[in-house]
Write an enzyme that holds these catalytic residues in place. Structure first.
Site, mmCIF file in Angstrom:
data_model
loop_
_atom_site.group_PDB
_atom_site.id
_atom_site.type_symbol
_atom_site.label_atom_id
_atom_site.label_comp_id
_atom_site.label_asym_id
_atom_site.label_seq_id
_atom_site.Cartn_x
_atom_site.Cartn_y
_atom_site.Cartn_z
ATOM 1 N N LYS A 1 -25.187 76.656 -62.955
ATOM 2 C CA LYS A 1 -23.812 76.300 -62.596
ATOM 3 C C LYS A 1 -23.582 76.816 -61.187
ATOM 4 C CE LYS A 1 -19.327 78.314 -62.781
ATOM 5 N NZ LYS A 1 -18.481 79.418 -63.250
ATOM 6 N N TRP B 1 -16.546 73.560 -68.551
ATOM 7 C CA TRP B 1 -15.127 73.821 -68.844
ATOM 8 C C TRP B 1 -14.509 74.896 -67.967
ATOM 9 C CZ3 TRP B 1 -18.368 74.469 -73.475
ATOM 10 C CH2 TRP B 1 -18.575 73.265 -74.155
ATOM 11 N N HIS B 2 -14.997 75.040 -66.750
ATOM 12 C CA HIS B 2 -14.452 76.053 -65.840
ATOM 13 C C HIS B 2 -13.547 75.426 -64.780
ATOM 14 C CE1 HIS B 2 -18.092 78.887 -66.835
ATOM 15 N NE2 HIS B 2 -17.274 78.695 -67.854
ATOM 16 N N TYR B 3 -12.923 74.311 -65.119
ATOM 17 C CA TYR B 3 -12.063 73.640 -64.138
ATOM 18 C C TYR B 3 -10.825 74.486 -63.834
ATOM 19 C CZ TYR B 3 -9.884 72.063 -68.531
ATOM 20 O OH TYR B 3 -9.306 72.017 -69.769
ATOM 21 N N HIS B 4 -10.299 74.294 -62.640
ATOM 22 C CA HIS B 4 -9.212 75.148 -62.141
ATOM 23 C C HIS B 4 -8.495 74.421 -61.002
ATOM 24 C CE1 HIS B 4 -12.990 76.032 -60.032
ATOM 25 N NE2 HIS B 4 -12.243 76.154 -58.950
#
Length: 574
Positions: free
Chosen positions: A412, A512-515
Protein backbone atom coordinates in the site's frame (compact mmCIF):
# COMPACT_ATOMS: atom_id res chain seq x y z
CA UNK A 1 0.39 -22.62 -17.28
CA UNK A 2 -2.58 -24.98 -17.01
CA UNK A 3 -6.14 -23.82 -16.54
CA UNK A 4 -5.97 -25.39 -13.09
CA UNK A 5 -3.52 -22.74 -11.89
CA UNK A 6 -5.76 -19.92 -13.08
CA UNK A 7 -8.59 -21.54 -11.15
CA UNK A 8 -6.33 -21.84 -8.11
CA UNK A 9 -5.57 -18.13 -8.07
CA UNK A 10 -9.17 -17.19 -8.70
CA UNK A 11 -10.30 -19.41 -5.88
CA UNK A 12 -7.64 -18.06 -3.56
CA UNK A 13 -8.54 -14.48 -4.35
CA UNK A 14 -12.14 -15.34 -3.57
CA UNK A 15 -11.44 -17.62 -0.69
CA UNK A 16 -8.40 -16.76 1.36
CA UNK A 17 -9.43 -16.44 4.96
CA UNK A 18 -7.84 -13.56 6.77
CA UNK A 19 -8.28 -14.75 10.33
CA UNK A 20 -8.57 -17.93 12.31
CA UNK A 21 -11.48 -17.64 14.67
CA UNK A 22 -12.97 -18.64 17.96
CA UNK A 23 -16.55 -19.45 18.84
CA UNK A 24 -17.12 -16.88 21.56
CA UNK A 25 -18.61 -13.60 20.43
CA UNK A 26 -17.96 -10.50 22.42
CA UNK A 27 -20.58 -9.77 25.06
CA UNK A 28 -22.28 -6.41 25.08
CA UNK A 29 -21.26 -3.98 27.80
CA UNK A 30 -24.06 -2.64 29.90
CA UNK A 31 -24.30 0.85 28.40
CA UNK A 32 -27.15 2.51 30.28
CA UNK A 33 -26.86 5.53 27.98
CA UNK A 34 -27.43 3.64 24.69
CA UNK A 35 -30.95 3.68 23.24
CA UNK A 36 -32.81 3.21 20.00
CA UNK A 37 -33.67 6.60 18.52
CA UNK A 38 -37.38 5.68 18.42
CA UNK A 39 -37.38 6.24 22.20
CA UNK A 40 -35.95 9.77 21.88
CA UNK A 41 -38.07 12.85 22.54
CA UNK A 42 -39.04 14.98 19.56
CA UNK A 43 -37.10 17.90 21.07
CA UNK A 44 -33.98 17.85 23.26
CA UNK A 45 -31.05 20.06 24.33
CA UNK A 46 -27.35 19.28 24.92
CA UNK A 47 -23.98 21.00 25.33
CA UNK A 48 -22.49 18.95 22.46
CA UNK A 49 -24.14 17.09 19.62
CA UNK A 50 -21.87 14.61 17.81
CA UNK A 51 -22.98 13.28 14.44
CA UNK A 52 -21.50 9.83 13.85
CA UNK A 53 -20.62 7.23 16.46
CA UNK A 54 -17.62 5.90 14.58
CA UNK A 55 -13.89 5.52 15.07
CA UNK A 56 -13.52 9.20 16.07
CA UNK A 57 -17.01 9.91 17.43
CA UNK A 58 -16.98 7.29 20.19
CA UNK A 59 -13.76 8.37 21.94
CA UNK A 60 -14.76 12.01 21.45
CA UNK A 61 -18.18 11.47 23.07
CA UNK A 62 -16.70 9.44 25.93
CA UNK A 63 -14.25 12.23 26.71
CA UNK A 64 -16.66 15.17 26.45
CA UNK A 65 -19.22 13.37 28.64
CA UNK A 66 -16.89 13.73 31.61
CA UNK A 67 -17.71 17.44 31.97
CA UNK A 68 -20.66 18.18 29.67
CA UNK A 69 -23.95 16.81 28.36
CA UNK A 70 -23.39 14.98 25.07
CA UNK A 71 -25.71 13.53 22.44
CA UNK A 72 -24.07 10.99 20.11
CA UNK A 73 -26.14 10.19 17.02
CA UNK A 74 -25.29 6.99 15.10
CA UNK A 75 -27.16 6.01 11.94
CA UNK A 76 -26.37 2.29 12.41
CA UNK A 77 -26.97 -0.19 15.17
CA UNK A 78 -24.90 -1.73 17.95
CA UNK A 79 -21.91 -3.95 17.11
CA UNK A 80 -22.41 -6.07 20.21
CA UNK A 81 -23.89 -9.52 19.89
CA UNK A 82 -23.13 -9.63 16.15
CA UNK A 83 -20.60 -12.45 15.54
CA UNK A 84 -19.98 -11.17 12.00
CA UNK A 85 -18.36 -8.16 13.67
CA UNK A 86 -16.92 -9.67 16.85
CA UNK A 87 -15.30 -12.88 15.59
CA UNK A 88 -12.08 -13.15 13.61
CA UNK A 89 -13.44 -16.14 11.74
CA UNK A 90 -16.24 -14.03 10.29
CA UNK A 91 -14.05 -11.26 8.92
CA UNK A 92 -15.63 -10.03 5.70
CA UNK A 93 -19.12 -11.28 6.48
CA UNK A 94 -20.30 -7.81 7.47
CA UNK A 95 -18.61 -6.28 4.42
CA UNK A 96 -20.37 -8.65 2.05
CA UNK A 97 -23.78 -8.03 3.61
CA UNK A 98 -25.60 -5.58 1.34
CA UNK A 99 -28.90 -5.59 3.24
CA UNK A 100 -30.32 -2.27 4.51
CA UNK A 101 -29.56 -3.32 8.10
CA UNK A 102 -25.93 -4.24 7.35
CA UNK A 103 -23.18 -2.56 9.41
CA UNK A 104 -21.50 -1.91 6.05
CA UNK A 105 -22.80 0.22 3.18
CA UNK A 106 -21.27 -0.60 -0.18
CA UNK A 107 -20.33 2.13 -2.62
CA UNK A 108 -18.57 2.07 -5.96
CA UNK A 109 -16.25 4.94 -6.75
CA UNK A 110 -16.28 6.52 -10.19
CA UNK A 111 -12.89 4.87 -10.67
CA UNK A 112 -14.70 1.52 -10.69
CA UNK A 113 -13.45 0.09 -7.39
CA UNK A 114 -16.02 -1.47 -5.07
CA UNK A 115 -15.62 -0.05 -1.58
CA UNK A 116 -17.48 0.17 1.74
CA UNK A 117 -18.38 2.65 4.45
CA UNK A 118 -19.39 1.86 8.01
CA UNK A 119 -22.96 2.04 9.33
CA UNK A 120 -22.56 0.87 12.93
CA UNK A 121 -21.56 2.16 16.37
CA UNK A 122 -17.77 1.91 16.34
CA UNK A 123 -17.53 2.73 12.64
CA UNK A 124 -14.80 1.23 10.50
CA UNK A 125 -13.17 -0.40 13.53
CA UNK A 126 -16.07 -2.90 13.39
CA UNK A 127 -15.32 -3.89 9.79
CA UNK A 128 -11.60 -3.62 9.16
CA UNK A 129 -8.70 -6.09 9.19
CA UNK A 130 -7.73 -5.01 12.68
CA UNK A 131 -4.17 -3.72 12.23
CA UNK A 132 -3.22 -1.16 14.89
CA UNK A 133 -0.26 1.17 14.41
CA UNK A 134 0.42 4.83 15.24
CA UNK A 135 1.21 7.75 12.97
CA UNK A 136 4.83 8.78 12.56
CA UNK A 137 6.38 11.61 14.55
CA UNK A 138 6.76 13.70 11.38
CA UNK A 139 3.04 13.28 10.63
CA UNK A 140 2.22 14.47 14.16
CA UNK A 141 4.54 17.45 13.77
CA UNK A 142 3.08 18.48 10.41
CA UNK A 143 -0.44 18.19 11.81
CA UNK A 144 0.49 20.71 14.49
CA UNK A 145 -0.55 18.35 17.28
CA UNK A 146 0.85 18.41 20.83
CA UNK A 147 3.17 15.38 20.94
CA UNK A 148 2.69 14.68 24.62
CA UNK A 149 -1.11 14.75 24.44
CA UNK A 150 -0.96 12.62 21.29
CA UNK A 151 1.01 9.93 23.14
CA UNK A 152 -1.32 10.10 26.14
CA UNK A 153 -4.32 9.78 23.82
CA UNK A 154 -2.88 6.76 21.99
CA UNK A 155 -2.22 5.09 25.36
CA UNK A 156 -5.79 5.83 26.46
CA UNK A 157 -7.03 3.98 23.36
CA UNK A 158 -4.54 1.12 23.64
CA UNK A 159 -5.53 0.22 27.22
CA UNK A 160 -8.85 -1.06 25.89
CA UNK A 161 -8.49 -2.05 22.25
CA UNK A 162 -4.90 -2.91 21.20
CA UNK A 163 -3.04 -6.22 21.47
CA UNK A 164 0.11 -8.02 20.30
CA UNK A 165 -0.67 -10.69 17.66
CA UNK A 166 0.68 -14.26 17.80
CA UNK A 167 3.29 -14.96 15.10
CA UNK A 168 3.15 -18.08 12.92
CA UNK A 169 5.67 -19.56 10.46
CA UNK A 170 4.38 -17.86 7.31
CA UNK A 171 4.28 -14.38 8.82
CA UNK A 172 7.74 -15.02 10.29
CA UNK A 173 9.00 -15.92 6.81
CA UNK A 174 7.59 -12.65 5.44
CA UNK A 175 9.26 -10.77 8.28
CA UNK A 176 12.63 -12.41 7.61
CA UNK A 177 12.16 -11.93 3.86
CA UNK A 178 11.62 -8.21 4.39
CA UNK A 179 14.81 -8.03 6.40
CA UNK A 180 16.76 -9.90 3.69
CA UNK A 181 15.19 -7.56 1.11
CA UNK A 182 16.79 -4.64 2.96
CA UNK A 183 13.78 -3.17 4.75
CA UNK A 184 15.85 -2.44 7.84
CA UNK A 185 16.25 -2.36 10.74
CA UNK A 186 14.03 -4.96 12.42
CA UNK A 187 12.18 -3.09 15.16
CA UNK A 188 10.41 -5.99 16.87
CA UNK A 189 6.84 -5.54 18.13
CA UNK A 190 5.86 -1.90 18.32
CA UNK A 191 2.92 0.41 17.71
CA UNK A 192 5.34 3.11 16.51
CA UNK A 193 5.69 4.11 12.86
CA UNK A 194 9.41 3.82 12.15
CA UNK A 195 11.39 2.86 9.08
CA UNK A 196 12.21 -0.82 8.80
CA UNK A 197 10.35 -4.05 9.48
CA UNK A 198 8.13 -4.52 12.51
CA UNK A 199 5.32 -6.53 14.03
CA UNK A 200 2.36 -4.22 14.62
CA UNK A 201 -0.66 -4.37 16.90
CA UNK A 202 -4.17 -5.67 16.37
CA UNK A 203 -7.62 -4.90 17.79
CA UNK A 204 -8.31 -8.66 18.03
CA UNK A 205 -7.53 -10.14 21.43
CA UNK A 206 -6.00 -13.57 22.16
CA UNK A 207 -9.47 -15.15 22.11
CA UNK A 208 -10.14 -13.84 18.62
CA UNK A 209 -12.62 -11.15 19.68
CA UNK A 210 -12.62 -7.76 17.99
CA UNK A 211 -12.39 -4.67 20.18
CA UNK A 212 -13.77 -1.53 18.56
CA UNK A 213 -14.06 2.19 19.10
CA UNK A 214 -17.45 1.47 20.69
CA UNK A 215 -15.54 -0.14 23.58
CA UNK A 216 -14.03 3.27 24.31
CA UNK A 217 -17.48 4.36 25.51
CA UNK A 218 -16.60 2.41 28.66
CA UNK A 219 -14.64 5.57 29.60
CA UNK A 220 -17.81 7.70 29.43
CA UNK A 221 -19.56 9.31 32.36
CA UNK A 222 -23.01 7.71 31.94
CA UNK A 223 -24.93 10.71 33.30
CA UNK A 224 -23.29 12.96 30.71
CA UNK A 225 -23.93 10.88 27.61
CA UNK A 226 -26.89 9.82 25.47
CA UNK A 227 -26.18 7.51 22.52
CA UNK A 228 -29.00 7.09 20.02
CA UNK A 229 -28.81 4.25 17.49
CA UNK A 230 -30.52 4.21 14.10
CA UNK A 231 -30.53 8.01 14.23
CA UNK A 232 -29.88 9.46 10.77
CA UNK A 233 -28.98 13.15 10.81
CA UNK A 234 -30.44 14.80 7.72
CA UNK A 235 -29.48 18.40 8.35
CA UNK A 236 -27.49 20.74 10.55
CA UNK A 237 -29.54 23.80 11.52
CA UNK A 238 -27.96 27.26 11.40
CA UNK A 239 -29.01 30.52 13.00
CA UNK A 240 -28.43 33.36 10.56
CA UNK A 241 -28.98 36.90 11.79
CA UNK A 242 -28.18 39.86 9.60
CA UNK A 243 -24.62 39.88 8.29
CA UNK A 244 -23.22 37.78 11.11
CA UNK A 245 -21.61 34.43 10.46
CA UNK A 246 -23.96 31.46 10.37
CA UNK A 247 -23.99 29.63 13.70
CA UNK A 248 -24.79 25.93 14.02
CA UNK A 249 -27.36 25.43 16.74
CA UNK A 250 -29.16 22.14 16.12
CA UNK A 251 -29.77 19.07 13.98
CA UNK A 252 -32.71 17.26 12.46
CA UNK A 253 -32.57 13.48 12.66
CA UNK A 254 -34.93 10.64 11.87
CA UNK A 255 -35.32 7.34 13.71
CA UNK A 256 -35.84 3.90 12.17
CA UNK A 257 -39.57 4.49 11.85
CA UNK A 258 -38.98 7.72 9.92
CA UNK A 259 -40.16 9.98 12.74
CA UNK A 260 -38.45 13.37 12.82
CA UNK A 261 -36.59 14.62 15.90
CA UNK A 262 -34.80 17.89 16.63
CA UNK A 263 -31.87 18.34 18.99
CA UNK A 264 -30.55 21.80 19.84
CA UNK A 265 -27.52 23.14 21.63
CA UNK A 266 -28.10 24.57 25.08
CA UNK A 267 -27.27 28.23 25.50
CA UNK A 268 -23.58 28.77 26.04
CA UNK A 269 -20.72 30.12 23.95
CA UNK A 270 -18.69 26.91 24.25
CA UNK A 271 -21.42 24.54 23.04
CA UNK A 272 -20.92 23.00 19.60
CA UNK A 273 -22.06 20.54 16.99
CA UNK A 274 -19.30 18.16 15.93
CA UNK A 275 -19.51 16.12 12.72
CA UNK A 276 -17.69 12.78 12.85
CA UNK A 277 -19.50 11.00 10.04
CA UNK A 278 -16.43 9.83 8.10
CA UNK A 279 -14.77 10.75 4.84
CA UNK A 280 -17.97 10.26 2.85
CA UNK A 281 -20.56 11.19 5.46
CA UNK A 282 -19.05 14.43 6.78
CA UNK A 283 -18.70 16.32 3.47
CA UNK A 284 -22.06 14.88 2.39
CA UNK A 285 -23.80 16.23 5.52
CA UNK A 286 -22.17 19.66 5.21
CA UNK A 287 -23.44 19.92 1.63
CA UNK A 288 -26.93 18.71 2.56
CA UNK A 289 -26.94 21.40 5.27
CA UNK A 290 -26.02 24.19 2.84
CA UNK A 291 -22.24 24.38 3.35
CA UNK A 292 -20.49 23.64 0.08
CA UNK A 293 -19.99 24.82 -3.53
CA UNK A 294 -22.85 27.19 -4.37
CA UNK A 295 -23.47 25.96 -7.92
CA UNK A 296 -23.53 22.32 -6.83
CA UNK A 297 -25.89 23.02 -3.93
CA UNK A 298 -28.25 25.06 -6.12
CA UNK A 299 -28.30 22.26 -8.68
CA UNK A 300 -29.79 20.09 -5.93
CA UNK A 301 -32.17 22.84 -4.73
CA UNK A 302 -30.32 23.18 -1.42
CA UNK A 303 -30.43 26.58 0.27
CA UNK A 304 -26.89 27.92 0.49
CA UNK A 305 -25.75 28.80 4.02
CA UNK A 306 -22.08 29.26 3.09
CA UNK A 307 -20.32 29.07 -0.26
CA UNK A 308 -17.46 26.69 0.53
CA UNK A 309 -16.08 25.28 -2.74
CA UNK A 310 -13.51 23.06 -0.99
CA UNK A 311 -16.06 20.81 0.73
CA UNK A 312 -15.73 17.43 -0.98
CA UNK A 313 -12.34 18.21 -2.48
CA UNK A 314 -9.09 16.34 -1.77
CA UNK A 315 -10.64 12.87 -1.66
CA UNK A 316 -8.00 10.14 -1.64
CA UNK A 317 -7.87 6.38 -1.25
CA UNK A 318 -4.52 4.65 -0.75
CA UNK A 319 -4.27 2.09 -3.56
CA UNK A 320 -3.30 -1.43 -2.60
CA UNK A 321 -1.83 -4.13 -4.84
CA UNK A 322 -1.01 -7.75 -4.05
CA UNK A 323 0.77 -10.82 -5.34
CA UNK A 324 -0.63 -14.26 -4.58
CA UNK A 325 1.97 -16.91 -3.72
CA UNK A 326 0.74 -20.55 -3.68
CA UNK A 327 2.45 -22.61 -0.99
CA UNK A 328 3.60 -26.23 -1.15
CA UNK A 329 3.20 -26.36 2.63
CA UNK A 330 0.15 -25.68 4.78
CA UNK A 331 0.25 -22.13 6.14
CA UNK A 332 -1.33 -20.56 9.19
CA UNK A 333 -4.33 -18.35 8.74
CA UNK A 334 -3.06 -14.91 9.66
CA UNK A 335 -4.18 -11.34 9.83
CA UNK A 336 -1.87 -8.49 8.88
CA UNK A 337 0.84 -8.70 11.52
CA UNK A 338 4.12 -7.71 9.89
CA UNK A 339 4.74 -4.46 8.03
CA UNK A 340 7.74 -3.22 6.13
CA UNK A 341 7.96 0.58 6.19
CA UNK A 342 10.19 1.57 3.28
CA UNK A 343 12.05 4.79 2.61
CA UNK A 344 10.49 5.10 -0.86
CA UNK A 345 6.91 5.37 0.39
CA UNK A 346 5.42 1.89 0.17
CA UNK A 347 4.20 -0.26 3.06
CA UNK A 348 4.51 -4.04 2.68
CA UNK A 349 2.04 -6.26 4.56
CA UNK A 350 0.87 -9.85 4.23
CA UNK A 351 -2.01 -12.25 4.87
CA UNK A 352 -2.17 -16.03 4.63
CA UNK A 353 -4.58 -18.90 5.03
CA UNK A 354 -6.53 -21.79 3.64
CA UNK A 355 -10.19 -22.58 3.35
CA UNK A 356 -11.66 -23.30 6.77
CA UNK A 357 -15.20 -23.39 5.37
CA UNK A 358 -16.01 -26.83 6.76
CA UNK A 359 -19.63 -27.51 5.96
CA UNK A 360 -20.68 -23.87 5.70
CA UNK A 361 -21.22 -23.24 2.02
CA UNK A 362 -21.93 -19.57 2.52
CA UNK A 363 -18.75 -18.84 4.45
CA UNK A 364 -16.71 -18.61 1.25
CA UNK A 365 -18.49 -15.35 0.60
CA UNK A 366 -16.53 -13.76 3.40
CA UNK A 367 -12.91 -14.16 2.40
CA UNK A 368 -10.58 -11.22 2.08
CA UNK A 369 -10.58 -11.03 -1.71
CA UNK A 370 -14.15 -12.08 -2.37
CA UNK A 371 -16.01 -10.08 -5.04
CA UNK A 372 -18.79 -9.73 -2.48
CA UNK A 373 -16.45 -7.71 -0.27
CA UNK A 374 -15.15 -5.77 -3.22
CA UNK A 375 -11.41 -6.13 -2.91
CA UNK A 376 -9.77 -6.96 -6.24
CA UNK A 377 -13.14 -6.43 -7.93
CA UNK A 378 -12.53 -3.39 -10.08
CA UNK A 379 -15.58 -2.77 -12.16
CA UNK A 380 -15.70 -0.63 -15.32
CA UNK A 381 -18.76 1.60 -15.71
CA UNK A 382 -20.82 -0.66 -18.01
CA UNK A 383 -20.49 -4.00 -16.19
CA UNK A 384 -21.16 -2.45 -12.77
CA UNK A 385 -24.12 -4.69 -12.18
CA UNK A 386 -25.21 -7.21 -9.55
CA UNK A 387 -25.17 -9.81 -12.34
CA UNK A 388 -21.48 -9.23 -13.08
CA UNK A 389 -20.54 -9.48 -9.43
CA UNK A 390 -22.73 -12.55 -8.98
CA UNK A 391 -20.92 -14.29 -11.86
CA UNK A 392 -17.56 -13.78 -10.13
CA UNK A 393 -19.02 -14.99 -6.83
CA UNK A 394 -20.40 -18.12 -8.52
CA UNK A 395 -16.99 -18.87 -10.04
CA UNK A 396 -15.21 -18.53 -6.72
CA UNK A 397 -17.80 -20.66 -4.91
CA UNK A 398 -17.14 -23.61 -7.22
CA UNK A 399 -13.44 -23.93 -6.43
CA UNK A 400 -11.92 -26.89 -4.63
CA UNK A 401 -10.75 -26.70 -1.04
CA UNK A 402 -7.04 -27.38 -1.83
CA UNK A 403 -6.94 -24.20 -3.92
CA UNK A 404 -6.77 -22.00 -0.83
CA UNK A 405 -3.26 -22.85 0.29
CA UNK A 406 -0.96 -19.87 0.13
CA UNK A 407 -0.90 -16.21 0.94
CA UNK A 408 -0.83 -12.68 -0.34
CA UNK A 409 1.92 -10.17 0.05
CA UNK A 410 0.48 -6.69 -0.26
CA UNK A 411 1.82 -3.21 -0.77
CA UNK A 412 0.00 0.00 0.00
CA UNK A 413 1.49 3.36 -0.89
CA UNK A 414 1.78 6.23 1.56
CA UNK A 415 -0.14 9.48 1.04
CA UNK A 416 -1.37 9.23 -1.63
CA UNK A 417 -0.56 12.29 -3.73
CA UNK A 418 -3.38 11.66 -6.21
CA UNK A 419 -6.68 13.23 -5.19
CA UNK A 420 -10.24 13.40 -6.43
CA UNK A 421 -13.55 14.81 -5.26
CA UNK A 422 -16.98 14.03 -3.84
CA UNK A 423 -20.37 15.29 -5.00
CA UNK A 424 -23.96 14.69 -4.04
CA UNK A 425 -26.01 12.35 -6.21
CA UNK A 426 -29.28 13.17 -4.45
CA UNK A 427 -30.58 15.03 -1.41
CA UNK A 428 -31.25 11.72 0.32
CA UNK A 429 -28.79 11.20 3.17
CA UNK A 430 -29.03 7.42 2.73
CA UNK A 431 -27.82 7.54 -0.88
CA UNK A 432 -24.07 7.33 -1.34
CA UNK A 433 -22.48 10.45 -2.76
CA UNK A 434 -20.48 10.19 -5.96
CA UNK A 435 -16.76 9.93 -5.24
CA UNK A 436 -13.70 9.83 -7.49
CA UNK A 437 -10.27 8.95 -6.07
CA UNK A 438 -8.13 9.12 -9.26
CA UNK A 439 -5.90 6.18 -8.31
CA UNK A 440 -2.34 6.56 -9.67
CA UNK A 441 -3.09 9.89 -11.35
CA UNK A 442 0.15 11.23 -9.90
CA UNK A 443 3.20 9.43 -11.36
CA UNK A 444 4.94 9.32 -7.97
CA UNK A 445 2.09 7.19 -6.59
CA UNK A 446 2.56 4.79 -9.47
CA UNK A 447 6.32 4.67 -8.97
CA UNK A 448 5.84 3.84 -5.28
CA UNK A 449 3.60 0.94 -6.27
CA UNK A 450 6.22 -0.32 -8.72
CA UNK A 451 8.92 -0.21 -6.05
CA UNK A 452 6.59 -1.95 -3.63
CA UNK A 453 5.96 -4.79 -6.08
CA UNK A 454 9.72 -5.04 -6.68
CA UNK A 455 10.23 -5.39 -2.93
CA UNK A 456 7.60 -8.13 -2.81
CA UNK A 457 9.64 -9.97 -5.46
CA UNK A 458 12.70 -9.82 -3.20
CA UNK A 459 10.67 -11.28 -0.32
CA UNK A 460 9.24 -14.08 -2.45
CA UNK A 461 12.72 -14.96 -3.76
CA UNK A 462 14.38 -14.68 -0.35
CA UNK A 463 15.87 -17.68 1.46
CA UNK A 464 13.55 -17.42 4.53
CA UNK A 465 10.48 -17.57 2.26
CA UNK A 466 11.74 -20.36 -0.01
CA UNK A 467 9.83 -23.21 1.67
CA UNK A 468 6.53 -21.37 1.10
CA UNK A 469 6.83 -21.17 -2.69
CA UNK A 470 7.08 -23.67 -5.53
CA UNK A 471 10.51 -23.76 -7.19
CA UNK A 472 9.05 -23.96 -10.69
CA UNK A 473 6.80 -20.93 -10.21
CA UNK A 474 8.90 -18.01 -11.36
CA UNK A 475 8.17 -14.41 -10.44
CA UNK A 476 6.66 -13.60 -13.89
CA UNK A 477 4.33 -16.58 -13.48
CA UNK A 478 3.20 -15.37 -10.04
CA UNK A 479 2.50 -11.88 -11.40
CA UNK A 480 0.65 -13.24 -14.40
CA UNK A 481 -1.43 -15.55 -12.20
CA UNK A 482 -2.54 -12.72 -9.95
CA UNK A 483 -3.15 -10.26 -12.79
CA UNK A 484 -5.16 -12.83 -14.75
CA UNK A 485 -7.37 -13.95 -11.87
CA UNK A 486 -11.01 -13.93 -12.97
CA UNK A 487 -12.30 -11.86 -10.06
CA UNK A 488 -11.10 -8.57 -11.47
CA UNK A 489 -13.82 -7.55 -13.91
CA UNK A 490 -11.76 -4.97 -15.77
CA UNK A 491 -10.37 -5.81 -19.21
CA UNK A 492 -6.89 -7.26 -18.77
CA UNK A 493 -3.83 -5.51 -20.16
CA UNK A 494 -0.94 -6.99 -18.20
CA UNK A 495 1.36 -9.73 -19.43
CA UNK A 496 4.93 -10.49 -18.29
CA UNK A 497 6.45 -8.46 -21.11
CA UNK A 498 4.75 -5.31 -19.86
CA UNK A 499 6.08 -2.92 -17.20
CA UNK A 500 4.93 -3.12 -13.58
CA UNK A 501 3.08 0.16 -14.02
CA UNK A 502 0.47 -1.78 -16.00
CA UNK A 503 0.30 -4.42 -13.26
CA UNK A 504 -0.34 -1.73 -10.65
CA UNK A 505 -3.18 -0.17 -12.64
CA UNK A 506 -4.75 -3.52 -13.57
CA UNK A 507 -4.77 -4.97 -10.05
CA UNK A 508 -5.59 -1.90 -7.95
CA UNK A 509 -7.85 -2.46 -4.94
CA UNK A 510 -8.91 -0.63 -1.83
CA UNK A 511 -7.75 -1.20 1.72
CA UNK A 512 -10.51 1.18 2.96
CA UNK A 513 -8.15 3.97 4.00
CA UNK A 514 -9.93 6.69 2.04
CA UNK A 515 -9.93 10.18 3.53
CA UNK A 516 -10.38 13.87 2.73
CA UNK A 517 -13.37 16.04 1.85
CA UNK A 518 -13.18 18.36 4.89
CA UNK A 519 -9.44 18.93 5.03
CA UNK A 520 -7.50 20.99 7.54
CA UNK A 521 -6.56 24.35 6.03
CA UNK A 522 -9.28 24.07 3.39
CA UNK A 523 -12.59 23.35 5.16
CA UNK A 524 -11.56 23.35 8.84
CA UNK A 525 -8.84 25.18 10.78
CA UNK A 526 -6.15 23.62 12.98
CA UNK A 527 -8.73 23.24 15.77
CA UNK A 528 -11.07 21.44 13.34
CA UNK A 529 -13.55 24.35 13.38
CA UNK A 530 -15.40 24.75 10.09
CA UNK A 531 -14.17 27.92 8.40
CA UNK A 532 -16.81 30.62 7.90
CA UNK A 533 -19.36 29.37 10.44
CA UNK A 534 -19.53 29.24 14.24
CA UNK A 535 -20.12 26.38 16.70
CA UNK A 536 -19.33 23.65 14.17
CA UNK A 537 -16.35 21.29 13.94
CA UNK A 538 -15.45 18.22 11.89
CA UNK A 539 -13.31 15.64 13.67
CA UNK A 540 -12.59 12.45 11.69
CA UNK A 541 -10.62 11.10 8.73
CA UNK A 542 -12.27 13.53 6.33
CA UNK A 543 -9.91 16.19 7.71
CA UNK A 544 -6.73 14.27 6.74
CA UNK A 545 -4.54 15.42 3.86
CA UNK A 546 -2.65 12.11 3.96
CA UNK A 547 -3.39 8.78 5.61
CA UNK A 548 -1.51 8.48 8.94
CA UNK A 549 0.92 5.62 9.51
CA UNK A 550 0.52 2.37 7.63
CA UNK A 551 -3.11 2.01 8.77
CA UNK A 552 -5.19 4.95 10.06
CA UNK A 553 -7.61 3.60 12.67
CA UNK A 554 -5.31 4.09 15.67
CA UNK A 555 -4.85 7.75 14.78
CA UNK A 556 -8.56 8.35 14.14
CA UNK A 557 -9.37 6.95 17.60
CA UNK A 558 -6.51 8.97 19.09
CA UNK A 559 -7.82 12.14 17.43
CA UNK A 560 -11.26 11.69 18.99
CA UNK A 561 -9.71 11.48 22.45
CA UNK A 562 -7.13 14.21 21.74
CA UNK A 563 -9.71 16.76 20.58
CA UNK A 564 -12.10 15.82 23.37
CA UNK A 565 -9.40 16.69 25.91
CA UNK A 566 -8.56 19.95 24.12
CA UNK A 567 -12.21 21.02 23.80
CA UNK A 568 -12.89 20.28 27.48
CA UNK A 569 -9.79 22.20 28.58
CA UNK A 570 -10.98 25.22 26.56
CA UNK A 571 -14.45 24.86 28.09
CA UNK A 572 -13.15 24.75 31.64
CA UNK A 573 -10.61 27.56 31.13
CA UNK A 574 -13.30 30.25 31.20
Amino acid sequence: MSLGWWKLVGAALAGILFFHGFSASEKAPNYSFMHNATSAPSLSYYDYIIVGGGTAGCPLAATLSQNASVLLLERGGSPYGNPNISNMASFGAALSDVSPSSPSQRFISEDGVINARARVLGGGSCLNAGFYTRAGTEYVRQAGWDGRLVNESYQWVEKLVAFEPPMGQWQSAVRDGLIEAGVLPFNGFTYDHIFGTKVGGTIFDQQGNRHTAADLLEYATPSGLTVLLHASVHKILFAIKGNRRPKAHGVIFRDASGAKHKAYLKKGSKNEIIVSAGALGSPQLLMLSGVGPTAHLKAHNITVVLDQPLVGQGMSDNPMNAVFVPSPLPVEVSLIQVVGITHFGSYIEAASGENFAGGAASSRDYRMFSPKIGQLSTVPPKPRSPEAIAKAVEYSSNQDKPAFRGGFILEKIMGPISTGHLELRTRNLNDNPSVTFNYFKDPQDLQRCVQGIQTIQKIVESKPFSKFRFDYMSWPILLNMTASAPLNLLPKHYNPSMPLEVYCKDTVMTIWHYHGGCQVGRVVDLDYKVLGVDALRVIDGSTFNYSPGTNPQATVMMLGRYMGVKILSERLAN
